[in-house]
Design a protein around this motif. Structure first.
Motif, PDB file in Angstrom:
ATOM      1  N   ARG A   1       1.177  11.176 -10.344  1.00 31.71           N
ATOM      2  CA  ARG A   1       0.431  12.429 -10.306  1.00 31.71           C
ATOM      3  C   ARG A   1       1.358  13.602 -10.644  1.00 31.71           C
ATOM      4  NH1 ARG A   1      -0.304  16.625  -7.317  1.00 31.71           N
ATOM      5  NH2 ARG A   1       1.054  15.903  -5.652  1.00 31.71           N
ATOM      6  N   ILE A   2       2.549  13.581 -10.064  1.00 31.00           N
ATOM      7  CA  ILE A   2       3.514  14.641 -10.337  1.00 31.00           C
ATOM      8  C   ILE A   2       3.952  14.590 -11.800  1.00 31.00           C
ATOM      9  CG2 ILE A   2       5.861  15.417  -9.830  1.00 31.00           C
ATOM     10  CD1 ILE A   2       5.321  14.572  -6.905  1.00 31.00           C
ATOM     11  N   SER A   3       4.172  13.382 -12.320  1.00 31.03           N
ATOM     12  CA  SER A   3       4.571  13.238 -13.728  1.00 31.03           C
ATOM     13  C   SER A   3       3.493  13.767 -14.660  1.00 31.03           C
ATOM     14  CB  SER A   3       4.857  11.776 -14.055  1.00 31.03           C
ATOM     15  OG  SER A   3       5.936  11.312 -13.302  1.00 31.03           O
ATOM     16  N   ILE A   4       2.249  13.445 -14.366  1.00 31.22           N
ATOM     17  CA  ILE A   4       1.135  13.914 -15.201  1.00 31.22           C
ATOM     18  C   ILE A   4       1.036  15.430 -15.135  1.00 31.22           C
ATOM     19  CG2 ILE A   4      -1.393  13.971 -15.349  1.00 31.22           C
ATOM     20  CD1 ILE A   4      -1.358  10.989 -14.694  1.00 31.22           C
ATOM     21  N   GLN A   5       1.192  15.968 -13.934  1.00 35.30           N
ATOM     22  CA  GLN A   5       1.131  17.419 -13.792  1.00 35.30           C
ATOM     23  C   GLN A   5       2.268  18.082 -14.571  1.00 35.30           C
ATOM     24  OE1 GLN A   5       1.461  18.768  -9.757  1.00 35.30           O
ATOM     25  NE2 GLN A   5       0.240  20.581 -10.162  1.00 35.30           N
ATOM     26  N   THR A   6       3.451  17.511 -14.479  1.00 35.65           N
ATOM     27  CA  THR A   6       4.598  18.048 -15.210  1.00 35.65           C
ATOM     28  C   THR A   6       4.384  17.923 -16.714  1.00 35.65           C
ATOM     29  OG1 THR A   6       6.046  17.390 -13.400  1.00 35.65           O
ATOM     30  CG2 THR A   6       7.096  17.882 -15.483  1.00 35.65           C
ATOM     31  N   TYR A   7       3.872  16.769 -17.139  1.00 35.68           N
ATOM     32  CA  TYR A   7       3.640  16.538 -18.568  1.00 35.68           C
ATOM     33  C   TYR A   7       2.608  17.508 -19.119  1.00 35.68           C
ATOM     34  CZ  TYR A   7       2.347  14.207 -22.883  1.00 35.68           C
ATOM     35  OH  TYR A   7       2.074  13.928 -24.189  1.00 35.68           O
TER      36      TYR A   7
ATOM     37  N   ASN B   1       0.832  -1.200   0.000  1.00 34.08           N
ATOM     38  CA  ASN B   1       0.000   0.000   0.000  1.00 34.08           C
ATOM     39  C   ASN B   1       0.868   1.252   0.000  1.00 34.08           C
ATOM     40  OD1 ASN B   1      -2.236   1.629   0.091  1.00 34.08           O
ATOM     41  ND2 ASN B   1      -2.631   1.333   2.254  1.00 34.08           N
ATOM     42  N   GLU B   2       1.910   1.261   0.805  1.00 38.35           N
ATOM     43  CA  GLU B   2       2.827   2.403   0.836  1.00 38.35           C
ATOM     44  C   GLU B   2       3.526   2.584  -0.512  1.00 38.35           C
ATOM     45  OE1 GLU B   2       3.325   4.789   3.121  1.00 38.35           O
ATOM     46  OE2 GLU B   2       1.641   3.871   4.169  1.00 38.35           O
ATOM     47  N   GLU B   3       3.974   1.476  -1.114  1.00 43.92           N
ATOM     48  CA  GLU B   3       4.618   1.548  -2.423  1.00 43.92           C
ATOM     49  C   GLU B   3       3.655   2.107  -3.471  1.00 43.92           C
ATOM     50  OE1 GLU B   3       6.201  -2.248  -3.517  1.00 43.92           O
ATOM     51  OE2 GLU B   3       7.431  -2.380  -1.706  1.00 43.92           O
ATOM     52  N   LEU B   4       2.401   1.643  -3.431  1.00 47.64           N
ATOM     53  CA  LEU B   4       1.411   2.124  -4.392  1.00 47.64           C
ATOM     54  C   LEU B   4       1.099   3.600  -4.177  1.00 47.64           C
ATOM     55  CD1 LEU B   4      -1.039  -0.914  -4.569  1.00 47.64           C
ATOM     56  CD2 LEU B   4       0.568  -0.156  -6.312  1.00 47.64           C
ATOM     57  N   LYS B   5       1.084   4.032  -2.912  1.00 49.80           N
ATOM     58  CA  LYS B   5       0.859   5.452  -2.638  1.00 49.80           C
ATOM     59  C   LYS B   5       1.999   6.291  -3.205  1.00 49.80           C
ATOM     60  CE  LYS B   5      -1.994   5.212   1.527  1.00 49.80           C
ATOM     61  NZ  LYS B   5      -2.049   5.481   2.968  1.00 49.80           N
ATOM     62  N   LYS B   6       3.242   5.810  -3.023  1.00 55.27           N
ATOM     63  CA  LYS B   6       4.390   6.534  -3.565  1.00 55.27           C
ATOM     64  C   LYS B   6       4.332   6.565  -5.093  1.00 55.27           C
ATOM     65  CE  LYS B   6       7.496   5.538   0.259  1.00 55.27           C
ATOM     66  NZ  LYS B   6       8.691   4.783   0.679  1.00 55.27           N
TER      67      LYS B   6
END
Length: 158
Positions: free
Chosen positions: A73-79, A62-67
């Motif tokens: 999310r950051i990649s999509i925002q940057t893209y 769960n922690e890995e999936l959250k990361k």
């Protein structure tokens, strides 16, 4: 009186034998129940260990999936903020509009295909020959740039 004593002694012997037999039987049942309790305790301990390991694995996953989700999310925002992204979105909207017009307007499809072929051949000519040389020296304004300037000037007036 002797008969009474023999009867009493025989009864006591029988009672003693029954008592010994019942004590042995009770001891064996107690031993069996203790073994069963030990087996059940071991099974419970094993199950709790397995569940705790599984729960720890699920928490870690769960922690890995959250990361990973945060990274995506950051990649999509940057893209989405990269140069040219808005233009691609606009082209997608235009393509959908053209597809709808082709389906809904019977005469539009043929006219559109002809205009598209002319534009493609004109665009290909800009990469070879004199037009390419002139285009490198003198940048040409496209209709999209003119429309963008008109839109900017109208939004500034408001």
């Amino acid at each position: 009186m002797e008969n009474v004593l023999y009867g009493l002694a025989a009864g006591l012997v029988v009672a003693l034998l029954v008592f010994i037999f019942m004590a042995i039987r009770l001891r064996s049942q107690k031993s069996a129940s203790e073994k069963e309790n030990a087996r059940l305790k071991q099974m419970l301990t094993d199950r709790m260990e397995l569940e705790s390991e599984g729960l720890n694995k699920l928490k870690a996953e769960n922690e890995e999936l959250k990361k990973a989700n945060e990274n995506l999310r950051i990649s999509i925002q940057t893209y989405s903020q990269k140069p040219g992204r808005k233009e691609l979105e606009r082209l997608t909207v235009y393509q959908k509009a053209v597809d709808r017009l082709i389906l809904n307007s019977p005469g539009f499809g043929a006219a559109w295909q002809a205009a598209l072929k002319e534009s493609e051949s004109e665009f290909e000519k800009t990469y070879v020959g004199v037009q390419a040389f002139i285009r490198k020296i003198i940048p040409m304004r496209t209709d999209a740039q003119v429309i963008g300037e008109i839109e900017d000037s109208t939004s500034n007036k408001e």
